[in-house]
Scaffold this active site. Structure first.
Site, short mmCIF file in Angstrom:
data_model
loop_
_atom_site.label_atom_id
_atom_site.label_comp_id
_atom_site.label_asym_id
_atom_site.label_seq_id
_atom_site.Cartn_x
_atom_site.Cartn_y
_atom_site.Cartn_z
N ASP A 112 5.75 39.81 76.03
CA ASP A 112 5.54 39.13 77.30
C ASP A 112 6.90 38.93 77.97
OD1 ASP A 112 4.82 37.64 79.45
OD2 ASP A 112 3.81 36.05 78.33
N ASN A 139 11.11 45.41 86.24
CA ASN A 139 10.02 45.76 87.15
C ASN A 139 8.91 44.71 87.20
OD1 ASN A 139 8.00 47.71 88.55
ND2 ASN A 139 7.03 47.26 86.57
N SER A 189 12.77 43.64 94.24
CA SER A 189 12.46 42.66 95.27
C SER A 189 11.34 43.22 96.15
CB SER A 189 13.72 42.34 96.09
OG SER A 189 13.44 41.36 97.08
N SER A 190 11.34 42.86 97.42
CA SER A 190 10.32 43.32 98.36
C SER A 190 10.93 43.37 99.76
CB SER A 190 9.12 42.36 98.36
OG SER A 190 8.29 42.61 99.47
N TYR A 205 6.29 33.50 96.72
CA TYR A 205 6.62 34.86 96.29
C TYR A 205 7.94 35.32 96.90
CZ TYR A 205 6.41 39.95 95.99
OH TYR A 205 6.71 41.27 95.76
N LYS A 209 11.77 36.30 95.42
CA LYS A 209 12.43 37.58 95.66
C LYS A 209 13.77 37.39 96.36
CE LYS A 209 9.49 40.06 93.56
NZ LYS A 209 9.89 40.61 92.24
N THR A 240 -0.84 50.02 94.76
CA THR A 240 -1.13 49.65 93.37
C THR A 240 -2.29 48.65 93.37
OG1 THR A 240 0.38 47.76 93.35
CG2 THR A 240 1.31 49.91 92.76
#
Length: 298
Positions: A112, A139, A189-190, A205, A209, A240
């Site tokens: 985990d 990831n 990140s995003s 979220y 990030k 995804t």
């Protein structure tokens, strides 16, 4: 033209056997000049993208983007530690896919990685099997969705524990193991961290990030003194199950239309960038946040 410029262009014109120009096309004089052949497979430029003999640990790599990254690293010759939590069959499929390429090895490790203890166990297993770690790809993560009115302490703590605390302490644990002048840490990140299309329910979220991006920048300065690079890959929407969860098809289609290619990104669009950043060719790329969205925001 007269003077120096005339002499320059005259020198560039091809000569016949009498030493006279036989046409007016510019050309590099070939007489007495060694002409290099096309680079061979052993060219230093081609060799720098190889990961042969290196060991890569990829968190959350039994499926989706993580699996694509693991396979791509294996295709470049790396020995890959494929991490999973519940889906052992999917992890085994990734391992077999890497081994079947005949370039890199692979093992599956149940751990985990969203906990500090799990991350350490993952590294221990990598050392037991391969004896070293050269590359860490962080990831795994979660995408919580709540507006301010619905955010409570438990939700906040979970988001930061999994998306910030766990990767930070895994990076801390791997740092002493990484080789100087070649170690790699790659965070995720995003592109939403800089998008004007951010929605209110992305509060926690994107806070996590944003934290990751700053951690990456600072660690690049810290670990860079040892020749270890730390970078962050920041994908746009990737097709995804995690991305699709809770979104109606019309919203997904609308997001896809934002790209010039009129599609969502695929895990296979992300993996080659990670492989490049992990390679010796990227030794001078450090502390960067690399946006990867197909030109949706330019």
């Amino acid at each position: 033209m007269t003077g120096t410029m005339t002499n320059f262009f005259n020198a560039m014109l091809p000569q016949n056997h009498n030493g006279h120009n036989h046409n007016n096309r510019l050309a590099v004089p070939t007489q007495g000049v060694k002409v290099n052949k096309a680079p061979s497979i052993s060219s230093q430029y081609l060799a720098t993208t190889s990961l042969h003999g290196q060991v890569a640990v990829v968190t959350g790599s039994s499926r989706s983007t993580g699996a694509a990254i693991a396979r791509c690293l294996g295709e470049h010759g790396a020995n890959v530690v494929v991490n999973f939590v519940t889906d052992s069959l999917a992890a085994d499929e990734v391992v077999q896919s890497i081994r079947s390429q005949g370039k890199g090895g692979a093992i599956a490790v149940k751990a985990d990685a969203s906990t500090v203890e799990g991350g350490r166990y993952l590294l221990d297993e990598a050392l037991k099997t391969f004896g070293k770690v050269d590359i860490l790809v962080l990831n795994s993560g979660i995408m919580g969705s709540k507006t301010l009115g619905d955010v409570d302490e438990a939700f906040f703590d979970t988001q930061f524990a999994i998306n910030v605390k766990a990767p930070l302490f895994l990076a801390k644990a791997v740092a002493p193991l990484l080789p100087s002048h070649g170690g790699r840490i790659i965070f995720f990140s995003s592109t939403l961290t800089t998008s004007s299309a951010v929605s209110p329910n992305a509060l926690c979220y994107l806070a996590t990030k944003g934290a990751i991006e700053q951690i990456s920048r600072v660690l690049a300065k810290d670990l860079g003194t040892r020749g270890i690079t730390v970078n962050t890959v920041s994908p746009g929407p990737i097709d995804t199950p995690q991305f699709r969860e809770g979104k109606p098809q019309n919203i997904i289609d609308s997001i896809a239309r934002q790209s010039p290619s009129k599609r969502l990104g695929e895990p296979e669009d992300v993996a080659p960038l990670v492989a490049f950043l992990a390679s010796p060719a990227a030794q001078w790329i450090n502390g960067q946040i690399i946006r990867l969205d197909g030109g949706a925001v330019v």
